[in-house]
Enzyme design. Structure first.
Site, PDB file in Angstrom:
ATOM      1  CD  GLN A 158     -47.856 -11.020  28.596  1.00 23.98           C
ATOM      2  OE1 GLN A 158     -47.964  -9.883  28.580  1.00 23.98           O
ATOM      3  NE2 GLN A 158     -47.036 -12.092  29.051  1.00 23.98           N
TER       4      GLN A 158
ATOM      5  CB  CYS B 118     -42.146 -13.045  29.997  1.00 24.40           C
ATOM      6  SG  CYS B 118     -43.865 -12.939  28.820  1.00 24.40           S
ATOM      7  CG  LEU B 119     -46.750 -11.924  34.026  1.00 24.75           C
ATOM      8  CD1 LEU B 119     -47.996 -11.380  34.051  1.00 24.75           C
ATOM      9  CD2 LEU B 119     -46.077 -12.769  35.490  1.00 24.75           C
TER      10      LEU B 119
ATOM     11  CD  GLU C 234     -45.908  -6.224  29.299  1.00 22.09           C
ATOM     12  OE1 GLU C 234     -46.657  -6.912  28.640  1.00 22.09           O
ATOM     13  OE2 GLU C 234     -45.278  -6.802  30.363  1.00 22.09           O
TER      14      GLU C 234
END
Length: 359
Positions: free
Chosen positions: A232, A274-275, A317
């Site tokens: 990410q 989610c980021l 994750e």
């Protein structure tokens, strides 16, 4: 030194001659003296540096070596001494091998294998210098004396990474991600780093710890971040961190090269975000508990059973490490409702100069 080596070889030869005489009786005549040799007991010891030479047939190397060793062992006892018990011959051979081992532990000079009568010299079996040559000679000696192949030496291990060796983060890894304190930017869909294959970590040193610190720093910089995977932030390594209680550092957890080995039979569905997909949520079905294997930042393996909200964070994750994003697990009607947001993220990515969008 060469003098201590010659002394050791002489002692081994004397012991060999004494054992031979004890087992077979004294010989009626002494062997001829090879040039440059000295007499110890009833055995002639070649002058240092030792040269053991033999006429051989390369097509029958092991057979010729064995014959040659028989001639070498019997050098101190004439053929008229009669039959030699097999076990006595083997003992003498082993003594001579021990003395040879001492020699090439101290000498880097090229030397040749088998037979100590200079009149039989035709051509050497082995030439060379250094340890690779000595190991090759040792293999042949053991094979000749014991009749079996010596195990091949283990391959040299790959060079160990040093603190200056950067982690292989991939083509999208930001500069300094494993070397200094940096605020790593969380990439957004459809950045290709989210879909790339992620490599296992093989170097466990300060750079890995720095990467973990930077992952936590970037996670806390977001409003509602509770977990973050290395892909990410553009680093395609199998590293993930999370903290189900962001207000305290006691629950910070780092997983390196993790693997889920068992899922519970029960599952529940809860809303996730989610980021990498800002301002989007959707219901995802996950196992209520999982069993995990991983290694820590020192490379020490461990196992853990994870339950509840922590199990959901881990699975979210963990998906990133396999190139899976949470929208891949949403039902079709939910995806249709989120499609305008996904299209907007793709448009922003292209306008910002992004290439190869991985939708």
């Amino acid at each position: 030194s060469m003098s201590s080596t010659a002394t050791t070889i002489a002692s081994a030869a004397a012991a060999s001659a004494t054992l031979g005489n004890a087992m077979r009786g004294r010989c009626r005549e002494a062997p001829s003296n090879p040039p440059g040799a000295s007499m110890i007991g009833n055995a002639w010891v070649p002058a240092a540096p030792l040269q053991i030479l033999c006429r051989i047939d390369r097509r029958r190397l092991q057979y010729e070596l064995h014959k040659c060793w028989q001639r070498q062992v019997s050098h101190g006892v004439p053929s008229s001494c009669g039959r030699h018990p097999r076990w006595a011959l083997r003992s003498l051979s082993l003594l001579l091998v021990a003395s040879l081992a001492v020699l090439f532990a101290f000498s880097g000079d090229a030397w040749m294998v088998c037979g100590n009568n200079p009149r039989t010299v035709s051509r050497p079996i082995v030439h060379g210098r250094g340890w690779s040559h000595r190991l090759r000679v040792w293999d042949q000696l053991v094979s000749a004396v014991l009749g079996t192949e010596a195990p091949a030496p283990a391959p040299a291990p790959p060079p160990r990474p040093t603190p200056d060796t950067p982690l292989p983060g991939g083509p999208y890894a930001p500069p300094g991600f494993d070397k200094e304190n940096v605020d790593l930017t969380v990439v957004r869909y459809p950045h290709p780093a989210l879909r790339r294959q992620n490599q296992n970590v093989v170097a466990f040193d300060g750079r890995l710890r720095k990467l973990a610190d930077n992952l936590f720093r970037s996670m806390y910089a977001e409003d509602d971040g509770t977990g973050l995977a290395a892909p990410q932030v553009g680093v395609n390594l199998r590293v993930m961190v999370y903290n189900p209680e962001p207000g305290s550092t006691e629950s910070e957890t780092v997983f390196v090269n993790p693997k889920i080995v068992e899922y519970s039979g029960l599952a529940d569905t809860k809303s996730e975000s989610c980021l990498s997909f800002p301002k989007m949520r959707g219901p995802v079905k996950r196992a209520v508990w999982i069993k995990v294997e991983a290694v820590d930042m020192d490379g020490v393996p461990f196992k853990r059973t994870i339950r509840g909200i922590e199990a959901r964070i881990f699975q979210h994750e963990y998906d990133h490490l396999d190139g899976i994003v949470y929208v891949d697990r949403l039902a079709d009607p939910v995806i249709m409702g989120l499609q305008p947001n996904l299209d907007l993220l793709t448009e922003e990515y292209v306008k910002a100069g992004g290439t190869d969008p991985a939708t």
